[in-house]
Design a protein around this motif. Structure first.
Motif, PDB file in Angstrom:
ATOM      1  N   GLY A  88       0.813  -1.156  -0.021  1.00 16.86           N
ATOM      2  CA  GLY A  88      -0.013   0.158   0.028  1.00 16.86           C
ATOM      3  C   GLY A  88       0.839   1.197  -0.149  1.00 16.86           C
ATOM      4  N   LEU A  89       2.090   1.284   0.845  1.00 22.88           N
ATOM      5  CA  LEU A  89       3.007   2.316   0.766  1.00 22.88           C
ATOM      6  C   LEU A  89       4.396   1.892   1.143  1.00 22.88           C
ATOM      7  CD1 LEU A  89       3.366   5.512   0.813  1.00 22.88           C
ATOM      8  CD2 LEU A  89       3.300   5.233   3.506  1.00 22.88           C
ATOM      9  N   ASP A  90       5.258   1.960   0.472  1.00 21.83           N
ATOM     10  CA  ASP A  90       6.576   1.330   0.146  1.00 21.83           C
ATOM     11  C   ASP A  90       7.455   2.518   0.803  1.00 21.83           C
ATOM     12  OD1 ASP A  90       8.416  -0.432   0.151  1.00 21.83           O
ATOM     13  OD2 ASP A  90       8.772  -0.482  -2.208  1.00 21.83           O
ATOM     14  N   VAL A  91       8.191   2.182   1.529  1.00 27.04           N
ATOM     15  CA  VAL A  91       9.299   3.437   2.168  1.00 27.04           C
ATOM     16  C   VAL A  91      10.721   2.664   1.737  1.00 27.04           C
ATOM     17  CG1 VAL A  91      10.246   4.508   4.227  1.00 27.04           C
ATOM     18  CG2 VAL A  91       7.973   3.763   3.913  1.00 27.04           C
ATOM     19  N   ILE A  92      11.470   3.643   1.258  1.00 26.16           N
ATOM     20  CA  ILE A  92      12.947   3.387   0.743  1.00 26.16           C
ATOM     21  C   ILE A  92      13.841   4.457   1.441  1.00 26.16           C
ATOM     22  CG2 ILE A  92      14.526   3.049  -0.968  1.00 26.16           C
ATOM     23  CD1 ILE A  92      10.974   2.502  -2.044  1.00 26.16           C
ATOM     24  N   SER A  93      14.767   3.896   2.046  1.00 24.56           N
ATOM     25  CA  SER A  93      15.608   5.094   2.835  1.00 24.56           C
ATOM     26  C   SER A  93      17.014   4.803   2.312  1.00 24.56           C
ATOM     27  CB  SER A  93      15.502   4.622   4.475  1.00 24.56           C
ATOM     28  OG  SER A  93      15.957   3.416   4.749  1.00 24.56           O
ATOM     29  N   SER A  94      17.904   5.763   2.286  1.00 27.69           N
ATOM     30  CA  SER A  94      19.350   5.767   1.639  1.00 27.69           C
ATOM     31  C   SER A  94      20.074   6.965   2.674  1.00 27.69           C
ATOM     32  CB  SER A  94      19.442   5.779   0.323  1.00 27.69           C
ATOM     33  OG  SER A  94      19.076   7.486  -0.133  1.00 27.69           O
ATOM     34  N   LEU A  95      21.398   6.372   2.708  1.00 24.82           N
ATOM     35  CA  LEU A  95      22.229   7.367   3.493  1.00 24.82           C
ATOM     36  C   LEU A  95      23.797   7.033   2.901  1.00 24.82           C
ATOM     37  CD1 LEU A  95      23.150   9.024   5.884  1.00 24.82           C
ATOM     38  CD2 LEU A  95      23.718   6.877   6.926  1.00 24.82           C
ATOM     39  N   GLY A  96      24.304   8.495   2.428  1.00 25.40           N
ATOM     40  CA  GLY A  96      25.795   8.474   1.768  1.00 25.40           C
ATOM     41  C   GLY A  96      26.373   9.306   2.440  1.00 25.40           C
ATOM     42  N   VAL A  97      27.887   8.985   2.688  1.00 24.81           N
ATOM     43  CA  VAL A  97      28.695   9.773   3.315  1.00 24.81           C
ATOM     44  C   VAL A  97      29.924   9.670   2.572  1.00 24.81           C
ATOM     45  CG1 VAL A  97      30.349  10.053   5.643  1.00 24.81           C
ATOM     46  CG2 VAL A  97      27.778   9.167   5.855  1.00 24.81           C
ATOM     47  N   PHE A 155      39.066  13.886  -5.152  1.00 17.80           N
ATOM     48  CA  PHE A 155      38.701  12.740  -4.723  1.00 17.80           C
ATOM     49  C   PHE A 155      38.018  12.531  -3.467  1.00 17.80           C
ATOM     50  CE2 PHE A 155      41.499  11.051  -8.111  1.00 17.80           C
ATOM     51  CZ  PHE A 155      40.828  10.246  -8.927  1.00 17.80           C
ATOM     52  N   PHE A 156      37.006  12.027  -3.380  1.00 13.19           N
ATOM     53  CA  PHE A 156      36.137  11.717  -1.997  1.00 13.19           C
ATOM     54  C   PHE A 156      35.825  10.329  -2.139  1.00 13.19           C
ATOM     55  CE2 PHE A 156      35.588  16.202  -2.472  1.00 13.19           C
ATOM     56  CZ  PHE A 156      35.283  16.677  -1.270  1.00 13.19           C
ATOM     57  N   GLY A 157      35.813   9.629  -1.200  1.00 10.43           N
ATOM     58  CA  GLY A 157      35.635   8.352  -0.598  1.00 10.43           C
ATOM     59  C   GLY A 157      34.606   8.097   0.705  1.00 10.43           C
ATOM     60  N   GLY A 158      33.888   7.014   0.395  1.00  5.26           N
ATOM     61  CA  GLY A 158      32.877   6.577   1.757  1.00  5.26           C
ATOM     62  C   GLY A 158      32.040   5.479   1.230  1.00  5.26           C
ATOM     63  N   VAL A 159      30.930   5.711   1.844  1.00  5.96           N
ATOM     64  CA  VAL A 159      29.893   4.418   1.771  1.00  5.96           C
ATOM     65  C   VAL A 159      28.421   5.046   1.397  1.00  5.96           C
ATOM     66  CG1 VAL A 159      29.540   4.576   4.160  1.00  5.96           C
ATOM     67  CG2 VAL A 159      29.200   2.388   2.840  1.00  5.96           C
ATOM     68  N   GLY A 180      27.612  -0.555   0.112  1.00  6.17           N
ATOM     69  CA  GLY A 180      28.897  -0.683  -0.326  1.00  6.17           C
ATOM     70  C   GLY A 180      29.626   0.656  -0.554  1.00  6.17           C
ATOM     71  N   PRO A 181      30.897   0.429  -0.764  1.00  9.33           N
ATOM     72  CA  PRO A 181      31.649   1.461  -1.033  1.00  9.33           C
ATOM     73  C   PRO A 181      31.346   2.716  -2.068  1.00  9.33           C
ATOM     74  CG  PRO A 181      32.809  -0.359  -1.970  1.00  9.33           C
ATOM     75  CD  PRO A 181      31.456  -0.828  -1.423  1.00  9.33           C
ATOM     76  N   SER A 182      31.636   3.858  -1.921  1.00 13.65           N
ATOM     77  CA  SER A 182      31.330   5.000  -2.967  1.00 13.65           C
ATOM     78  C   SER A 182      32.509   5.708  -3.141  1.00 13.65           C
ATOM     79  CB  SER A 182      30.116   5.755  -2.348  1.00 13.65           C
ATOM     80  OG  SER A 182      29.803   6.763  -3.288  1.00 13.65           O
ATOM     81  N   SER A 223      30.789   9.539 -10.175  1.00 13.21           N
ATOM     82  CA  SER A 223      30.625   8.816  -9.218  1.00 13.21           C
ATOM     83  C   SER A 223      30.337   7.381  -9.307  1.00 13.21           C
ATOM     84  CB  SER A 223      29.263   9.358  -8.343  1.00 13.21           C
ATOM     85  OG  SER A 223      29.246  10.732  -8.065  1.00 13.21           O
ATOM     86  N   LEU A 224      30.674   6.429  -8.506  1.00 12.03           N
ATOM     87  CA  LEU A 224      31.130   5.137  -8.455  1.00 12.03           C
ATOM     88  C   LEU A 224      30.528   4.316  -7.105  1.00 12.03           C
ATOM     89  CD1 LEU A 224      31.677   2.667 -10.425  1.00 12.03           C
ATOM     90  CD2 LEU A 224      34.065   2.793  -9.110  1.00 12.03           C
ATOM     91  N   CYS A 225      29.734   3.477  -7.357  1.00 12.71           N
ATOM     92  CA  CYS A 225      29.150   2.691  -6.150  1.00 12.71           C
ATOM     93  C   CYS A 225      28.751   1.094  -6.434  1.00 12.71           C
ATOM     94  CB  CYS A 225      28.019   3.372  -5.309  1.00 12.71           C
ATOM     95  SG  CYS A 225      27.444   2.721  -3.806  1.00 12.71           S
TER      96      CYS A 225
END
Length: 274
Positions: A172-181, A189-193, A218-220, A233-235
């Motif tokens: 009925g309602l889907d919730v997707i969460s994401s976090l990037g650092v 160059f920046f690196g993180g997850v 995964g790594p980013s 960007s690569l992940c």
């Protein structure tokens, strides 16, 4: 394996091409002019990055499902720009090839910052609405809350997306969460997850309608050359099917998740216009 080599070749070609592209002097540092530093976490544009941009992204996945990836090879072309008054517009057209069959995706959304967003650096939070037709032809309306924190050495982003699919067999309602650092490494160059979670209610609901909880962590990497209008960007990483819903069994199954974990690799190349 040939598909993976082709994906790597695309990345190398674009990286080489970016070195020849010069930017206009006197702008904010490249860290504040990123059209899209993350692969799964959408950011609004700030005063240091109000240029319109064209973004080309692609990926390869095995044993994966939308929105974590495409089971096969996919390519996407999107346009992103600042509309004024803190509004950001994003539209995407995607194609995917799986088992010799071509699929397509279309998506458009508008976001607006409500807190912050007046300065290139610092914290901002906004929200907006959009519509998507998925690779499997399902129509989905969604809203997104987007937060970001940008300083010279750090990029942080977070999204919570609420989706309503117009199919009776979907949630009925889907919730997707994401976090990037991302943390500054050297030069541009920046690196993180980056991490994404979907249908997390599967941890406590045995009859979750879309197969169960799934996670991607995964790594980013992000690269924004100071002398170029390009940014990269690569992940990638494993897709973990943490639970399997009982509703995926038998004639009532809508989306039966793979029995083993999958993986995906995605990249994005952004070009800023004048």
């Amino acid at each position: 394996m040939k598909k993976i080599y082709l994906l790597a070749l695309n990345i190398i070609v674009f990286c080489g091409f970016c070195r020849a592209q010069q930017t206009e002097p006197g702008l904010q540092p490249a860290t504040f002019r990123q059209p899209q530093p993350f692969l799964y976490t959408i950011n609004t544009l700030n005063p240091g990055g109000r240029n319109w941009s064209l973004n080309y992204s692609g990926g390869y996945g095995e044993r994966t499902v939308t929105p974590l990836g495409f089971d096969g090879v996919d390519q996407n072309l999107s346009v992103k720009g600042y509309l004024g008054a803190k509004f950001t517009f994003l539209a995407t057209l995607g194609t995917g090839v799986s088992n010799g069959t071509v699929h397509s995706l279309q998506q458009a959304e508008v976001l607006r910052d409500f807190i912050g967003g007046n300065q290139p650096a610092g914290f901002r939070i906004g929200g907006g609405f959009g519509f998507r037709r998925e690779f499997n032809n399902d129509a989905v309306a969604f809203s997104r809350i987007a937060a970001a924190y940008d300083v010279t050495s750090w990029k942080l982003g977070a999204n919570v997306r609420f989706e309503k699919a117009f199919d009776a067999k979907r949630d009925g309602l889907d919730v997707i969460s994401s976090l990037g650092v991302l943390r500054h490494i050297s030069g541009g160059f920046f690196g993180g997850v980056e991490a994404v979670g979907q249908d997390l209610e599967g941890f406590w609901e045995s009859d979750e309608a879309e197969g169960g909880a799934r996670l991607l962590v995964g790594p980013s990497l992000n690269y924004a050359p100071a002398s170029s209008r390009f940014a990269f960007s690569l992940c990638g990483g494993p897709i973990i099917y943490a639970t399997h819903s009982t509703i995926t069994q038998g004639e009532f199954a809508y989306r039966e998740l793979p029995n083993t974990n999958g993986f995906t690799l995605k990249f994005n190349v952004g070009f800023r216009f004048l």
